[in-house]
Design a protein around this motif. Structure first.
Motif, mmCIF file in Angstrom:
data_model
loop_
_atom_site.group_PDB
_atom_site.id
_atom_site.type_symbol
_atom_site.label_atom_id
_atom_site.label_comp_id
_atom_site.label_asym_id
_atom_site.label_seq_id
_atom_site.Cartn_x
_atom_site.Cartn_y
_atom_site.Cartn_z
ATOM 1 N N GLY A 125 0.800 -1.204 0.000
ATOM 2 C CA GLY A 125 0.000 0.000 0.000
ATOM 3 C C GLY A 125 0.835 1.256 0.000
ATOM 4 N N PRO A 126 0.185 2.415 -0.162
ATOM 5 C CA PRO A 126 0.902 3.693 -0.212
ATOM 6 C C PRO A 126 1.485 4.058 1.139
ATOM 7 N N ILE A 127 2.775 4.323 1.160
ATOM 8 C CA ILE A 127 3.435 4.662 2.412
ATOM 9 C C ILE A 127 4.562 5.633 2.115
ATOM 10 N N SER A 128 4.759 6.593 2.997
ATOM 11 C CA SER A 128 5.786 7.613 2.780
ATOM 12 C C SER A 128 7.178 7.011 2.954
ATOM 13 N N PRO A 129 8.183 7.593 2.298
ATOM 14 C CA PRO A 129 9.559 7.123 2.499
ATOM 15 C C PRO A 129 9.981 7.162 3.963
ATOM 16 N N ALA A 130 9.524 8.178 4.696
ATOM 17 C CA ALA A 130 9.899 8.288 6.106
ATOM 18 C C ALA A 130 9.329 7.133 6.921
ATOM 19 N N MET A 131 8.065 6.772 6.674
ATOM 20 C CA MET A 131 7.476 5.668 7.420
ATOM 21 C C MET A 131 8.100 4.341 7.007
ATOM 22 N N LEU A 132 8.389 4.172 5.721
ATOM 23 C CA LEU A 132 9.063 2.965 5.265
ATOM 24 C C LEU A 132 10.418 2.814 5.953
ATOM 25 N N ALA A 133 11.126 3.921 6.096
ATOM 26 C CA ALA A 133 12.419 3.881 6.778
ATOM 27 C C ALA A 133 12.258 3.471 8.232
ATOM 28 N N ARG A 134 11.200 3.992 8.897
ATOM 29 C CA ARG A 134 10.973 3.627 10.295
ATOM 30 C C ARG A 134 10.635 2.148 10.422
ATOM 31 N N MET A 135 9.803 1.643 9.508
ATOM 32 C CA MET A 135 9.457 0.220 9.525
ATOM 33 C C MET A 135 10.700 -0.632 9.303
ATOM 34 N N THR A 136 11.536 -0.211 8.368
ATOM 35 C CA THR A 136 12.755 -0.958 8.066
ATOM 36 C C THR A 136 13.698 -0.964 9.260
#
Length: 215
Positions: A125-136
């Motif tokens: 789904g759509p997710i911001s680069p910042a949130m993707l980085a936090r998840m990673t």
């Protein structure tokens, strides 16, 4: 590593469950949108009854809705309801578990549905680069098995999505409002989820929940 208390819900009897966090909506508003008119002030034990949903405030801005009859299908993890809950600037996040499936859905806006699959460590789904980085950074998207349980990964995902660390003390509290789920909502949940096998169930008390700290 200490076993996550969400995993222990299956051990003590609540083998199917759905926890839905909603920001900027009162508990009564959550029940209304879920098609569950308020019955009375109640306890979390009421959520075990067929079609029943229990809701309580969490902090200043959030409400937590709980269902335990997932063998009938959950109302709280249906996209249409989460989209409704997220309208007008609100936010919704749902986590659920059945014997054959589990997941986390985050809906920060009606046109944005993000899914986390803890068993596959996959994000859709759509997710911001910042949130993707936090998840990673949390490690819950890593391919390697680091020993974390499904419950660990689900609570971590909820925390990244909402900023709320879902603690078992939220469930031990007693300020619940209880409603009866609308039959149409439940039938739609059954149609989408498929009826699972019914298992024995009882709501775990505070002592049961804290048993998870021994693992």
């Amino acid at each position: 590593m200490k076993r996550m208390w969400l995993d222990d819900l299956g051990v003590v009897g609540a083998s199917t469950w759905c926890l839905t966090l909603v920001r900027d909506l009162w508990a009564e508003e959550v029940l209304e949108l879920a098609g569950a008119p308020v019955v009375r002030d109640g306890s979390l034990a009421d959520a075990e009854r067929v079609n029943m949903i229990a809701v309580r405030p969490v902090g200043a801005a959030w409400s937590l809705a709980v269902e335990f009859n997932g063998w009938l299908g959950f109302v709280g993890n249906q996209d249409d309801l989460l989209v409704e809950l997220s309208a007008n600037g609100a936010t919704a996040c749902s986590a659920w578990s059945t014997p054959n499936n589990e997941g986390v859905v985050y809906v920060p806006a009606p046109d944005s549905v993000v899914r986390y699959h803890p068993s596959r460590r996959q994000l859709d789904g759509p997710i911001s680069p910042a949130m993707l980085a936090r998840m990673t950074d949390t490690g819950i998207l890593a391919d390697a098995d680091d020993g974390t349980s499904l419950g660990d990964r689900m609570v971590t995902a909820i925390s990244v999505f909402t900023g709320i660390f879902l603690d078992q003390e939220f469930l031990v509290a007693d300020d619940w409002v209880v409603g009866v789920g609308h039959p149409d909502r439940v039938r739609e949940a059954i149609r989408r989820s498929g009826p699972g096998s019914r298992t024995g169930s009882r709501w775990p008390d505070a002592a049961d929940l804290r048993m998870g700290e021994q693992f």
